[in-house]
Design a protein around this motif. Sequence first.
Motif, PDB file in Angstrom:
ATOM      1  N   VAL A  79       0.798  -1.175  -0.213  1.00  0.00           N
ATOM      2  CA  VAL A  79       0.285  -0.010   0.094  1.00  0.00           C
ATOM      3  C   VAL A  79       0.856   1.241  -0.004  1.00  0.00           C
ATOM      4  O   VAL A  79       2.015   1.101   0.658  1.00  0.00           O
ATOM      5  N   GLY A  80       0.439   2.186  -0.634  1.00  0.00           N
ATOM      6  CA  GLY A  80       1.135   3.477  -0.722  1.00  0.00           C
ATOM      7  C   GLY A  80       0.465   4.638  -0.752  1.00  0.00           C
ATOM      8  O   GLY A  80      -0.735   4.529  -1.238  1.00  0.00           O
ATOM      9  N   ALA A  81       0.482   5.983  -0.460  1.00  0.00           N
ATOM     10  CA  ALA A  81      -0.051   7.128  -0.420  1.00  0.00           C
ATOM     11  C   ALA A  81       1.309   8.010  -0.964  1.00  0.00           C
ATOM     12  O   ALA A  81       2.218   8.364  -0.232  1.00  0.00           O
ATOM     13  N   MET A  82       0.836   8.997  -1.904  1.00  0.00           N
ATOM     14  CA  MET A  82       1.631   9.781  -2.545  1.00  0.00           C
ATOM     15  C   MET A  82       0.909  11.297  -2.735  1.00  0.00           C
ATOM     16  O   MET A  82      -0.224  11.462  -3.022  1.00  0.00           O
ATOM     17  N   GLY A  83       1.485  12.281  -1.819  1.00  0.00           N
ATOM     18  CA  GLY A  83       0.622  13.639  -1.785  1.00  0.00           C
ATOM     19  C   GLY A  83       1.609  14.753  -2.386  1.00  0.00           C
ATOM     20  O   GLY A  83       2.873  14.780  -2.455  1.00  0.00           O
ATOM     21  N   SER A  84       0.801  15.689  -3.073  1.00  0.00           N
ATOM     22  CA  SER A  84       1.484  16.777  -3.559  1.00  0.00           C
ATOM     23  C   SER A  84       0.701  18.097  -3.357  1.00  0.00           C
ATOM     24  O   SER A  84      -0.389  18.283  -4.119  1.00  0.00           O
ATOM     25  N   TYR A  85       1.220  19.017  -2.408  1.00  0.00           N
ATOM     26  CA  TYR A  85       0.544  20.305  -2.143  1.00  0.00           C
ATOM     27  C   TYR A  85       1.451  21.297  -1.970  1.00  0.00           C
ATOM     28  O   TYR A  85       2.075  21.513  -0.954  1.00  0.00           O
ATOM     29  N   ASP A  86       1.631  21.860  -3.305  1.00  0.00           N
ATOM     30  CA  ASP A  86       2.773  22.878  -3.292  1.00  0.00           C
ATOM     31  C   ASP A  86       2.914  23.729  -2.315  1.00  0.00           C
ATOM     32  O   ASP A  86       1.820  24.341  -1.554  1.00  0.00           O
ATOM     33  N   PRO A  87       3.892  24.052  -1.427  1.00  0.00           N
ATOM     34  CA  PRO A  87       5.240  23.405  -1.885  1.00  0.00           C
ATOM     35  C   PRO A  87       5.623  22.031  -1.174  1.00  0.00           C
ATOM     36  O   PRO A  87       6.852  21.688  -1.120  1.00  0.00           O
ATOM     37  N   VAL A  88       4.727  21.279  -0.582  1.00  0.00           N
ATOM     38  CA  VAL A  88       5.069  20.311   0.188  1.00  0.00           C
ATOM     39  C   VAL A  88       4.746  19.058  -0.771  1.00  0.00           C
ATOM     40  O   VAL A  88       3.456  18.884  -1.228  1.00  0.00           O
ATOM     41  N   ALA A  89       5.349  17.818  -0.538  1.00  0.00           N
ATOM     42  CA  ALA A  89       5.208  16.610  -1.271  1.00  0.00           C
ATOM     43  C   ALA A  89       5.661  15.426  -0.436  1.00  0.00           C
ATOM     44  O   ALA A  89       6.571  15.448   0.207  1.00  0.00           O
ATOM     45  N   PHE A  90       4.942  14.353  -0.183  1.00  0.00           N
ATOM     46  CA  PHE A  90       5.289  13.272   0.716  1.00  0.00           C
ATOM     47  C   PHE A  90       4.906  11.896  -0.052  1.00  0.00           C
ATOM     48  O   PHE A  90       4.070  11.921  -0.952  1.00  0.00           O
ATOM     49  N   GLN A  91       5.719  10.803   0.457  1.00  0.00           N
ATOM     50  CA  GLN A  91       5.308   9.293   0.386  1.00  0.00           C
ATOM     51  C   GLN A  91       5.419   8.594   1.467  1.00  0.00           C
ATOM     52  O   GLN A  91       6.230   8.998   2.131  1.00  0.00           O
ATOM     53  N   LEU A  92       4.521   7.618   1.513  1.00  0.00           N
ATOM     54  CA  LEU A  92       4.426   6.786   2.777  1.00  0.00           C
ATOM     55  C   LEU A  92       4.134   5.483   2.185  1.00  0.00           C
ATOM     56  O   LEU A  92       3.058   5.099   1.256  1.00  0.00           O
ATOM     57  N   TRP A  93       4.838   4.293   2.243  1.00  0.00           N
ATOM     58  CA  TRP A  93       4.846   2.908   1.766  1.00  0.00           C
ATOM     59  C   TRP A  93       5.018   1.967   2.613  1.00  0.00           C
ATOM     60  O   TRP A  93       5.832   1.999   3.651  1.00  0.00           O
ATOM     61  N   TYR A  94       4.171   0.973   2.431  1.00  0.00           N
ATOM     62  CA  TYR A  94       4.607  -0.207   3.346  1.00  0.00           C
ATOM     63  C   TYR A  94       4.428  -1.472   2.365  1.00  0.00           C
ATOM     64  O   TYR A  94       3.399  -1.722   1.633  1.00  0.00           O
ATOM     65  N   ASN A  95       5.418  -2.443   2.299  1.00  0.00           N
ATOM     66  CA  ASN A  95       5.230  -3.509   1.438  1.00  0.00           C
ATOM     67  C   ASN A  95       5.598  -4.930   2.011  1.00  0.00           C
ATOM     68  O   ASN A  95       6.356  -4.830   3.127  1.00  0.00           O
ATOM     69  N   SER A  96       5.025  -5.782   1.938  1.00  0.00           N
ATOM     70  CA  SER A  96       5.313  -7.225   2.588  1.00  0.00           C
ATOM     71  C   SER A  96       5.631  -8.259   1.735  1.00  0.00           C
ATOM     72  O   SER A  96       4.819  -8.517   0.692  1.00  0.00           O
TER      73      SER A  96
END
Length: 420
Positions: free
Chosen positions: A203-220
């Motif tokens: 599962v993953g979440a990718m966000g872009s809200y200028d000027p901030v960008a982020f990613q959160l990921w979990y893999n098994s």
Amino acid sequence: MKLVKLSLAAAVAAGALAMSASAVPLEEAIKDVDLNGYARMRYTHNNESDKNVHREKSSVWEFKSEVDFKAKIDDNFFGVVGVRFMDRDNGQTFSSSDGVYLQEKNEEDDESQFDIAKAYLGYAIGGTTITVGRQGIGSFFTDDMYGDGVKITSTDIEGLTLIGFWMDSLENDSDIGSLKWKRAGAMAPLGGKLTTDHNLYGVGAMGSYDPVAFQLWYNSLEDVADLFAAELAFNFDISDDFNIGVKGQYAFSDFDKASYGHWNNIPVPPVFVTETDVGDADFWAAEASMGLFGIDLAAGYLRFEPDNKDRASFVSFEDQGSFISPGEQLLDYTNFTGKNHYWYAVAGYTIPDTGIRIGADYLDGKSAGKDAYEAVGRISYKYNEKLSFKTWYSHYKIDGAAGAADEKNDRIRFEAKYSF
């Protein structure tokens, strides 16, 4: 990944049967088909040595092409078939040991393949797409590998992309360092299963809200390891010709150490070590960047190591994934031991109105606790939106420990790529 191959006669017969059953004009058949992909030619030359005890020169020609056909079935359903061709020719190899030079042709290492890289059915409604079949995994911990399974992607929330997938068959990609791992005391990979034979969930979440960008990921990777990664970036456009940014990444791997050991790939016959030689690991990196009138600069620090310096681990499953990765040869996040940390700097200049960029990378630090550095020089040329060329030269050195030989390699690469 197991592939179904048809002979030329069978393919022609199947095509003739389909046409006779429901023939349509060519323009009608392709009006809703999108075509995209690339064709690439690559040449790589290596000159490896360790204090003149052993020297080896080798070259590889690689011709690769991927073509995807996307057909619209109705307003919601679509299908994608992607074909891939790759031919690799190993050139002459010159090697020496104790001053004696040998020359041989590595014909047994030449490789040619043609396969179905993608074959999946998709359903799209609003900003949500569900795909089932053989497809790109697209995780933070993978680069370009494929898997067979189900993936759901949603962009219904503005600025946010959510991804979830399950893959029960993975491509046997040569960029997976853990393919060399074995179950401790067993005579087969991972107790009879390759790393790629285990289910992969993510599962993953990718966000872009200028000027901030982020990613959160979990893999098994089932029965092998759990992988976690987070990225946070800030980018500020001061003007059309001036921007600054900072980026931070953190990741760690949590292994099922009771099940798997590490394969020592050097001795012959093979030697196995205990399961304690696989360990959890963490990774973190910080980078600052700036662009100014065609000049791009970046500098940072990165560190990755297992929980015990004598254990093996990984934080990226295939290739370098989406991790910060300067240089070309020194860093490997898929199979490492010991303490690894580097300061690095990357610089480049794009000549206005030419499409030519000249750049360099430099890394200095520790590789498995030993002093190491890498220097890279680059030139790239973007002829137009479809055709591009690039070449680079890389030299790295890892100091030998306790009187052992230094490890060095010089690599030159040229690449031409046409995208369509």
